[in-house]
Design a protein around this motif. Structure first.
Motif, PDB file in Angstrom:
ATOM      1  N   ARG A  23       0.805  -1.220   0.000  1.00 14.32           N
ATOM      2  CA  ARG A  23       0.000   0.000   0.000  1.00 14.32           C
ATOM      3  C   ARG A  23       0.841   1.275   0.000  1.00 14.32           C
ATOM      4  NH1 ARG A  23      -4.863  -1.888   4.144  1.00 14.32           N
ATOM      5  NH2 ARG A  23      -5.506  -3.634   2.836  1.00 14.32           N
ATOM      6  N   TRP A  24       2.137   1.119  -0.108  1.00 16.64           N
ATOM      7  CA  TRP A  24       3.004   2.294  -0.152  1.00 16.64           C
ATOM      8  C   TRP A  24       2.760   3.028  -1.455  1.00 16.64           C
ATOM      9  CZ3 TRP A  24       5.647   4.593   3.524  1.00 16.64           C
ATOM     10  CH2 TRP A  24       6.607   5.556   3.170  1.00 16.64           C
ATOM     11  N   ARG A  25       2.567   4.333  -1.377  1.00 15.11           N
ATOM     12  CA  ARG A  25       2.281   5.091  -2.595  1.00 15.11           C
ATOM     13  C   ARG A  25       3.540   5.764  -3.073  1.00 15.11           C
ATOM     14  NH1 ARG A  25      -3.546   7.212  -1.446  1.00 15.11           N
ATOM     15  NH2 ARG A  25      -4.148   5.774   0.173  1.00 15.11           N
ATOM     16  N   SER A  26       3.827   5.649  -4.346  1.00 18.96           N
ATOM     17  CA  SER A  26       4.990   6.372  -4.835  1.00 18.96           C
ATOM     18  C   SER A  26       4.546   7.443  -5.807  1.00 18.96           C
ATOM     19  CB  SER A  26       6.009   5.436  -5.458  1.00 18.96           C
ATOM     20  OG  SER A  26       5.346   4.479  -6.225  1.00 18.96           O
ATOM     21  N   ARG A  27       5.254   8.543  -5.710  1.00 21.19           N
ATOM     22  CA  ARG A  27       4.939   9.697  -6.544  1.00 21.19           C
ATOM     23  C   ARG A  27       5.878   9.677  -7.729  1.00 21.19           C
ATOM     24  NH1 ARG A  27       5.805  15.628  -4.131  1.00 21.19           N
ATOM     25  NH2 ARG A  27       7.884  15.066  -4.753  1.00 21.19           N
ATOM     26  N   ARG A  28       5.327   9.725  -8.905  1.00 23.69           N
ATOM     27  CA  ARG A  28       6.182   9.758 -10.085  1.00 23.69           C
ATOM     28  C   ARG A  28       5.969  11.066 -10.817  1.00 23.69           C
ATOM     29  NH1 ARG A  28       4.396   4.726 -10.223  1.00 23.69           N
ATOM     30  NH2 ARG A  28       5.915   3.142  -9.664  1.00 23.69           N
ATOM     31  N   VAL A  29       7.060  11.594 -11.351  1.00 23.15           N
ATOM     32  CA  VAL A  29       6.904  12.734 -12.246  1.00 23.15           C
ATOM     33  C   VAL A  29       6.265  12.181 -13.510  1.00 23.15           C
ATOM     34  CG1 VAL A  29       8.113  14.476 -13.605  1.00 23.15           C
ATOM     35  CG2 VAL A  29       8.883  13.944 -11.292  1.00 23.15           C
ATOM     36  N   MET A  30       5.173  12.775 -13.899  1.00 20.43           N
ATOM     37  CA  MET A  30       4.430  12.312 -15.073  1.00 20.43           C
ATOM     38  C   MET A  30       5.364  12.344 -16.288  1.00 20.43           C
ATOM     39  SD  MET A  30       1.267  11.473 -15.973  1.00 20.43           S
ATOM     40  CE  MET A  30       0.430  11.334 -17.541  1.00 20.43           C
ATOM     41  N   ALA A  31       5.549  11.155 -16.907  1.00 19.64           N
ATOM     42  CA  ALA A  31       6.440  11.066 -18.070  1.00 19.64           C
ATOM     43  C   ALA A  31       5.863  11.895 -19.213  1.00 19.64           C
ATOM     44  CB  ALA A  31       6.585   9.612 -18.485  1.00 19.64           C
ATOM     45  N   THR A  32       6.719  12.669 -19.874  1.00 18.20           N
ATOM     46  CA  THR A  32       6.199  13.430 -21.012  1.00 18.20           C
ATOM     47  C   THR A  32       5.849  12.430 -22.114  1.00 18.20           C
ATOM     48  OG1 THR A  32       8.479  13.809 -21.653  1.00 18.20           O
ATOM     49  CG2 THR A  32       7.331  15.665 -20.657  1.00 18.20           C
ATOM     50  N   GLY A  33       4.720  12.653 -22.718  1.00 19.61           N
ATOM     51  CA  GLY A  33       4.285  11.732 -23.772  1.00 19.61           C
ATOM     52  C   GLY A  33       3.455  10.582 -23.251  1.00 19.61           C
ATOM     53  N   ALA A  34       3.412  10.382 -21.920  1.00 18.90           N
ATOM     54  CA  ALA A  34       2.563   9.308 -21.399  1.00 18.90           C
ATOM     55  C   ALA A  34       1.101   9.685 -21.624  1.00 18.90           C
ATOM     56  CB  ALA A  34       2.839   9.092 -19.916  1.00 18.90           C
ATOM     57  N   LEU A  35       0.296   8.686 -21.919  1.00 18.35           N
ATOM     58  CA  LEU A  35      -1.140   8.919 -22.099  1.00 18.35           C
ATOM     59  C   LEU A  35      -1.810   8.873 -20.729  1.00 18.35           C
ATOM     60  CD1 LEU A  35      -2.669   6.907 -25.065  1.00 18.35           C
ATOM     61  CD2 LEU A  35      -3.159   9.262 -24.387  1.00 18.35           C
ATOM     62  N   ASP A  36      -2.545   9.919 -20.389  1.00 14.10           N
ATOM     63  CA  ASP A  36      -3.099  10.042 -19.041  1.00 14.10           C
ATOM     64  C   ASP A  36      -4.520   9.476 -18.973  1.00 14.10           C
ATOM     65  OD1 ASP A  36      -3.862  10.764 -16.509  1.00 14.10           O
ATOM     66  OD2 ASP A  36      -3.498  12.909 -16.760  1.00 14.10           O
ATOM     67  N   PHE A  37      -4.657   8.333 -18.317  1.00 16.14           N
ATOM     68  CA  PHE A  37      -5.978   7.779 -18.011  1.00 16.14           C
ATOM     69  C   PHE A  37      -6.195   7.763 -16.497  1.00 16.14           C
ATOM     70  CE2 PHE A  37      -5.391   5.962 -22.279  1.00 16.14           C
ATOM     71  CZ  PHE A  37      -6.628   6.238 -22.846  1.00 16.14           C
ATOM     72  N   ALA A  38      -5.534   8.696 -15.792  1.00 17.67           N
ATOM     73  CA  ALA A  38      -5.623   8.735 -14.332  1.00 17.67           C
ATOM     74  C   ALA A  38      -6.220  10.046 -13.814  1.00 17.67           C
ATOM     75  CB  ALA A  38      -4.231   8.535 -13.726  1.00 17.67           C
ATOM     76  N   GLY A  39      -6.081  11.099 -14.580  1.00 10.49           N
ATOM     77  CA  GLY A  39      -6.480  12.424 -14.105  1.00 10.49           C
ATOM     78  C   GLY A  39      -7.984  12.655 -14.202  1.00 10.49           C
ATOM     79  N   ASN A  40      -8.395  13.846 -13.792  1.00 10.25           N
ATOM     80  CA  ASN A  40      -9.821  14.171 -13.765  1.00 10.25           C
ATOM     81  C   ASN A  40     -10.166  15.345 -14.696  1.00 10.25           C
ATOM     82  OD1 ASN A  40     -10.174  12.277 -11.539  1.00 10.25           O
ATOM     83  ND2 ASN A  40      -9.151  13.812 -10.290  1.00 10.25           N
ATOM     84  N   ASP A  41      -9.301  15.563 -15.682  1.00 13.36           N
ATOM     85  CA  ASP A  41      -9.512  16.658 -16.633  1.00 13.36           C
ATOM     86  C   ASP A  41     -10.439  16.152 -17.743  1.00 13.36           C
ATOM     87  OD1 ASP A  41      -9.204  18.949 -18.188  1.00 13.36           O
ATOM     88  OD2 ASP A  41      -7.239  18.359 -18.987  1.00 13.36           O
TER      89      ASP A  41
END
Ligand SMILES: *Cc1c(COP(=O)(O)O)cnc(C)c1O
Length: 390
Positions: A23-41
């Motif tokens: 359950r440890w959460r890791s923060r990643r810098v969003m890779a440029t060019g990655a397709l975002d299916f996680a955000g709320n935009d």
């Protein structure tokens, strides 16, 4: 790390138990060019050049920050214009801006609830609503998810003079929508007020995107309406909408409103532009809904563990933390960002991939996601076959 004192022991214990449970959460810098299916935009407005330009213009006109709280000298004309526009959009007398949705929920619950108040919350309500109830010091009960009968039972047993029923509009980790008709009926039977946090509904659902409450239900049925601006509106902040008496009370008594610096006016300027687009360009919502229908149709054919959601939040229920992390790692290798949601954000055994869709996505973006999900399924099947043969 030198674990030298009681404090470091505490931190190390908390870390190791969380890590052992996956359950440890890791923060990643969003890779440029990655397709975002996680955000709320959900409407792609965070990237809309008109919204960005409105923010830049707002900064040139008003400066980079508000410099004070709303009640001191931080409240400027564009804040006022945005509040008026939000009130009109949601069919309320007034609206009040907060710097974040988290702060809005803390402030509203703390300002409304007192020792003689009982708060009734859906089990799956957002953490900020649970924290707001704690902060208020009121008695708090949780009813079964979307279960008006259970709510009715709890309300009937309560002897508090003031009752407040609280629910997410669209549930943030499940994507299903509260049964507002049932909530209003039961609340009115028990003379309770109803508060809906429509963080994921505004911009997406309802007439002109005004949400699952918005113009569908008035202040008589839903006296307290909260919406956030960092999701479908693409900017940041939140608002509470309702009648004048409610808004004046919250302005006076919500400590997270009074004792904080006003939102930068440039953000309000950007939000005003985003709201104009939400109201004037229904094609973004149409495109989003086409994407949702396409993803669901294809995912069902693949036998993926979809839930009943028809909103942009499309969780895949994978149950275990390890499985969820495995799938999200595979997707990340394919350049796809998807939320790996684990307890305590969701209940034990309810870990999931939280896929979110946006009007920004093209058909081929969604095909890429589906292809990668197929790979996850195949890898898992191979793993199972291997275990059986061993
Ligand atoms: C995201 C969210 C919030 C918090 O809003 P922020 O503006 O991000 O602080 C509150 N309630 C719900 C249901 C949410 O999903």
């Amino acid at each position: 790390m030198p674990v030298s004192d009681a404090w470091h022991h505490r931190l190390a214990d908390a870390r190791s138990s969380r890590q052992q449970a996956n359950r440890w959460r890791s923060r990643r810098v969003m890779a440029t060019g990655a397709l975002d299916f996680a955000g709320n935009d959900y409407l792609g407005l965070a990237q809309d050049p008109r919204v960005c330009e409105a923010q830049a213009e707002g900064a040139r006109r008003y400066g980079a920050g508000a410099g004070a709280s709303h009640l001191v000298s931080g409240h400027v004309q564009v804040h006022d214009a945005l509040e008026d526009a939000l009130a009109r959009w949601t069919g309320r007398e007034r609206a009040l801006l907060f710097s974040t949705g988290y702060m809005a929920n803390l402030g509203v619950l703390q300002a409304l609830a007192e020792a003689d108040t009982a708060i009734f919350q859906d089990r799956l309500n957002h953490a900020s609503l649970l924290d707001g109830a704690t902060l208020s010091g009121a008695r708090s009960r949780r009813f079964h998810h979307r279960d008006a009968n259970d709510l009715n039972r709890l309300l009937a047993r309560s002897e508090c003079s003031h009752k407040l029923v609280v629910s997410d509009g669209v549930f943030s980790m499940d994507g299903d929508v509260a049964d507002i008709a049932a909530l209003t009926r039961v609340s009115q039977q028990h003379r309770a007020w109803l508060m809906i946090d429509d963080a994921h509904g505004v911009g997406v659902l309802g007439h002109s995107g005004s949400g699952c409450v918005g113009t569908l239900w008035g202040s008589a049925e839903v006296p307290v309406l909260v919406g956030t601006l960092g999701k479908a509106l693409g900017t940041a902040g939140a608002f509470v909408a309702g009648d004048t008496a409610l808004i004046e009370h919250i302005t006076q008594f919500a400590r997270s409103y009074v004792y904080t610096t006003a939102q930068p006016p440039s953000i309000a300027a950007a939000t005003l532009k985003a709201l104009e687009i939400v109201q004037g360009e229904p094609e973004h919502r149409d495109h989003l809904n086409t994407n949702i229908a396409y993803f669901r149709r294809e995912a069902l054919q693949l036998g993926l563990p979809l839930s009943a959601s028809t909103t942009p939040i499309q969780p895949l229920l994978l149950d275990s933390e390890a499985r969820t992390l495995g799938w999200s790692a595979t997707l990340a290798q394919h350049g796809l960002q998807v939320g790996a949601i684990r307890p305590p954000t969701v209940a034990n055994g309810a870990a999931r991939l939280r896929i979110t869709l946006s009007a920004r996505h093209t058909r081929s973006d969604i095909d890429r996601l589906l292809d990668s999900l197929k790979v996850c399924q195949r890898e898992e099947a191979r793993c199972h076959a291997h275990l059986h043969n061993a």
